[in-house]
Design a protein around this motif. Structure first.
Motif, PDB file in Angstrom:
ATOM      1  N   GLN A 162      83.754  86.978  52.311  1.00  0.00           N
ATOM      2  CA  GLN A 162      83.974  87.551  53.643  1.00  0.00           C
ATOM      3  C   GLN A 162      85.146  88.519  53.626  1.00  0.00           C
ATOM      4  N   TYR A 214      80.423  97.037  52.044  1.00  0.00           N
ATOM      5  CA  TYR A 214      81.512  96.184  52.524  1.00  0.00           C
ATOM      6  C   TYR A 214      81.496  94.780  51.935  1.00  0.00           C
ATOM      7  N   GLY A 261      84.790  89.567  60.636  1.00  0.00           N
ATOM      8  CA  GLY A 261      83.673  89.126  59.810  1.00  0.00           C
ATOM      9  C   GLY A 261      83.060  87.838  60.328  1.00  0.00           C
ATOM     10  N   ILE A 305      79.730  91.195  55.093  1.00  0.00           N
ATOM     11  CA  ILE A 305      79.767  92.197  56.146  1.00  0.00           C
ATOM     12  C   ILE A 305      78.508  93.056  56.121  1.00  0.00           C
TER      13      ILE A 305
END
Length: 359
Positions: free
Chosen positions: A72, A334, A78, A338
């Motif tokens: 994360q 990302y 998130g 994400i």
């Protein structure tokens, strides 16, 4: 808990059976009801349901006991994105199969909030997405036993955390001579990407019944007006001379105008036209990742032109189907968490269960 809670919680409990009704009554605003085919499981393409379910299973399996996720990024943002993914599925958030995941995620996110300022840390991007998630959960999730069995000494309810988060965003805006936001809560400059995240959080909070000053919304919209060219392009920061083809920023502009109910503005018409003229592709995200663009583009087109969204959505489904990994995740710019949550939320418009996705 205010009356708003009992009405919305009841509707959420029966969501899978009464989806079209729930979409229109979630906040007691029948005038915003969806057409009959919107929000029903039968109308959702099979490919979408299968992709979404696999994506949620990835989130379930990769969630840690403390409520956060492996791989994360983004802190509370998130976590908030994952919360919205679960809520958007239409499963009962209190008794459905993801109720435990939601409870742990909410506790984790709220625990990251600074109790004295309401700031979630990281940046105002984080503040905006955390606010948005809290607003979508408020009234739908029964938080009477949210902290049961938790050793956390500070145990605020969802509404309390949301009110504190709103206060932090408004306080930050008052310090900013541009009437918007950038990375730091003490920033004196602004950009349309960070400002969009915070403004969407404030609009969602207002829609959920939390008091948000009209002045705060008006100032933020005025900032977007200044940053929107007659062509429909939206500058990042600095205004004149900073316009380019960033479909992410143009989508953000379209979306905030629509959700703030400012479709009367010529800037809204310009940004929407720019998007609808390019629904077959083209343009960069302007933020380093196409999934960020798709997240905002899905909502902007749906709010502005359903027919254009339907055409664009078919291409989106085809694209995401081709890049979803066997474990249900989506690889992107990302990190898996994400990128997966942004991809799922771009698909979630098909479900129309999140209040912020109502038209």
């Amino acid at each position: 808990m205010p009356q708003l809670y009992s009405k919305r919680a009841f509707l959420q409990t029966s969501l899978t059976l009464l989806a079209p009704v729930a979409a229109s009554l979630w906040r007691g605003q029948c005038s915003y009801a969806q057409p009959g085919e919107f929000g029903t499981g039968d109308a959702i393409p099979r490919d979408v349901r299968e992709m979404y379910d696999r994506g949620l299973q990835f989130l379930v399996k990769s969630q840690q006991e403390n409520g956060s996720w492996i791989d994360q990024q983004g802190g509370a943002a998130g976590t908030g994105m994952a919360i919205m993914c679960f809520l958007a599925s239409g499963e009962d958030p209190n008794f459905g199969q993801y109720a435990g995941n939601l409870k742990r995620a909410l506790r984790n996110m709220i625990s990251q909030q600074q109790p004295d300022t309401g700031y979630f840390g990281g940046s105002m991007y984080v503040q905006g997405f955390a606010m948005l998630a809290l607003a979508e959960a408020y009234g739908a999730v029964d938080d009477s036993n949210l902290w049961s069995g938790s050793p956390n000494a500070r145990q605020p309810m969802i509404g309390q955390s949301l009110e504190l988060a709103v206060r932090a965003a408004v306080t930050s805006q008052k310090k900013n001579p541009l009437g918007a936001w950038r990375y730091s809560p003490d920033a004196r400059d602004a950009d349309t990407s960070a400002a969009g995240a915070v403004l969407m959080g404030l609009l969602a909070a207002r829609n959920a019944g939390i008091e948000v000053p009209d002045e705060s919304i008006d100032k933020a919209i005025a900032y977007y007006v200044k940053m929107t060219a007659p062509s429909g392009q939206v500058a990042y920061s600095g205004g004149l001379g900073g316009f380019d083809e960033s479909l992410a920023r143009i989508s953000i502009g379209t979306l905030v105008y629509a959700v703030a109910r400012r479709k009367d503005l010529p800037q809204y018409q310009a940004t929407l036209k720019y998007l609808t003229d390019r629904i077959d592709g083209g343009g960069s995200s302007g933020h380093g990742g196409v999934e960020y663009q798709l997240y905002y583009q899905a909502q902007a087109l749906f709010q502005g032109n359903v027919e254009a969204w339907e055409k664009w959505n078919k291409n989106l489904v085809r694209h995401l189907k081709g890049i979803q990994l066997p474990d249900g995740s989506f690889r992107g710019s990302y990190g898996l968490h994400i990128s997966t949550t942004l991809s799922l939320l771009s698909l979630a418009v098909n479900y129309r269960f999140l209040p912020i996705y109502e038209r």
